[in-house]
Design a protein around this motif. Sequence first.
Motif, PDB file in Angstrom:
ATOM      1  N   UNK A 159       5.546   3.839   5.321  1.00 29.39           N
ATOM      2  CA  UNK A 159       6.502   3.607   6.514  1.00 29.39           C
ATOM      3  C   UNK A 159       7.251   2.473   7.389  1.00 29.39           C
ATOM      4  N   UNK A 160       5.980   1.188   7.247  1.00 30.72           N
ATOM      5  CA  UNK A 160       6.054   0.286   8.324  1.00 30.72           C
ATOM      6  C   UNK A 160       5.670  -0.642   7.977  1.00 30.72           C
ATOM      7  N   UNK A 161       6.007  -0.944   6.252  1.00 30.80           N
ATOM      8  CA  UNK A 161       6.329  -2.116   5.802  1.00 30.80           C
ATOM      9  C   UNK A 161       4.551  -2.097   4.709  1.00 30.80           C
ATOM     10  N   UNK A 162       3.613  -1.756   5.342  1.00 31.96           N
ATOM     11  CA  UNK A 162       2.198  -2.148   4.222  1.00 31.96           C
ATOM     12  C   UNK A 162       2.196  -1.614   2.855  1.00 31.96           C
ATOM     13  N   UNK A 163       3.448  -2.190   2.238  1.00 33.18           N
ATOM     14  CA  UNK A 163       2.810  -1.758   0.766  1.00 33.18           C
ATOM     15  C   UNK A 163       2.410  -2.920  -0.237  1.00 33.18           C
ATOM     16  N   UNK A 164       2.237  -2.848  -1.421  1.00 34.28           N
ATOM     17  CA  UNK A 164       1.800  -3.336  -2.978  1.00 34.28           C
ATOM     18  C   UNK A 164       2.793  -4.761  -2.800  1.00 34.28           C
ATOM     19  N   UNK A 165       2.120  -6.068  -2.419  1.00 34.65           N
ATOM     20  CA  UNK A 165       2.847  -7.109  -2.906  1.00 34.65           C
ATOM     21  C   UNK A 165       4.308  -7.044  -4.101  1.00 34.65           C
ATOM     22  N   UNK A 166       2.984  -6.084  -4.699  1.00 30.96           N
ATOM     23  CA  UNK A 166       4.476  -6.165  -6.235  1.00 30.96           C
ATOM     24  C   UNK A 166       5.827  -5.411  -6.226  1.00 30.96           C
ATOM     25  N   UNK A 167       5.858  -4.729  -4.996  1.00 27.66           N
ATOM     26  CA  UNK A 167       7.068  -4.069  -4.204  1.00 27.66           C
ATOM     27  C   UNK A 167       8.348  -5.068  -3.959  1.00 27.66           C
ATOM     28  N   UNK A 168       7.742  -7.142  -3.544  1.00 31.88           N
ATOM     29  CA  UNK A 168       8.628  -7.720  -3.553  1.00 31.88           C
ATOM     30  C   UNK A 168       9.718  -7.747  -4.616  1.00 31.88           C
ATOM     31  N   UNK A 169      10.573  -8.474  -4.877  1.00 31.08           N
ATOM     32  CA  UNK A 169      11.402  -8.938  -6.231  1.00 31.08           C
ATOM     33  C   UNK A 169      10.961 -10.374  -6.051  1.00 31.08           C
ATOM     34  N   UNK A 170      10.636 -10.330  -7.703  1.00 31.24           N
ATOM     35  CA  UNK A 170      10.527 -11.913  -7.846  1.00 31.24           C
ATOM     36  C   UNK A 170      11.218 -12.718  -7.038  1.00 31.24           C
ATOM     37  N   UNK A 171      12.291 -13.012  -7.611  1.00 29.23           N
ATOM     38  CA  UNK A 171      13.473 -14.095  -6.700  1.00 29.23           C
ATOM     39  C   UNK A 171      12.371 -13.977  -5.529  1.00 29.23           C
ATOM     40  N   UNK A 172      12.380 -12.816  -4.729  1.00 28.49           N
ATOM     41  CA  UNK A 172      12.622 -13.200  -3.665  1.00 28.49           C
ATOM     42  C   UNK A 172      10.722 -13.701  -2.216  1.00 28.49           C
TER      43      UNK A 172
END
Length: 262
Positions: A76-89
């Motif tokens: 909920x507070x943003x601790x997520x796998x880095x893979x969730x960030x789109x490549x273009x971003x």
Amino acid sequence: MKTQAKQVNPSLARFTDKRPVLSVVIIELLLLVAMFVAGAFATIQELSYTAPVLIAFIPISIVLIACLTWKKSWGRYGFRPLSTIPARNWMYYLPLVLALLIVALNGFRSFTIKEAMFFVFFTLMVGFVEETVYRGLILHILLRHKSVTAAVLTSSLLFSVTHVLNMLSGQSAEDTLVQLVYALLTGAALALLIVKNHNIIPLIIYHFIHNLIQFLGQDGRGVSVWDYVILVILLLHCLWLMFSLKKNSAVPGVSGSTKEMA
């Protein structure tokens, strides 16, 4: 698409939902009081300059970890796998990399392995606590009830205010002013990045590396032209992110903001 906040019975709503602004004020005051008390104790006991942060942040980090784990709210507070960030971003983090390279231009002093290990722990803890508090808790609460602009500005201003405590260290007015603006722009850029990518991990990494470079860097350096260069980079970074979010929100089916990070 904007995430619709759940309809909650007012009597059962969380305090942060019923009193979001007061919740943010309480969080900020608790952090400032903890730093003030820790600083006063360290001064009386004539402890090292890192002692106030250690005294205040170690228990805070323990409480944060315990609460996030107990409530299962890391994601909920943003601790997520880095893979969730789109490549273009990932390109939106490049200005931060440039800022780190400029900070490192000042060079490094000699230090022992033991000293380096201490500062790795110290700066990682500071990065975790400050990002979790400002770009996690505070920003999350504000995004649920306020506009993205209001949430980003408020969290950034509060982040900057905490650095007013550095005025007590005897540094010059110019140093303090630059540091405050630096913190404000950094806070805004990082807040916009989490609105963009919903991931706090890169922000903690940046915060950690930035502070580590400074602590292991050359001592006694005042404000230089490179500090102003970084301020310009951060300002342009914020404008770039704002333009990107506005552009995305104008595209049907694509949201550049969110009222709630699920």
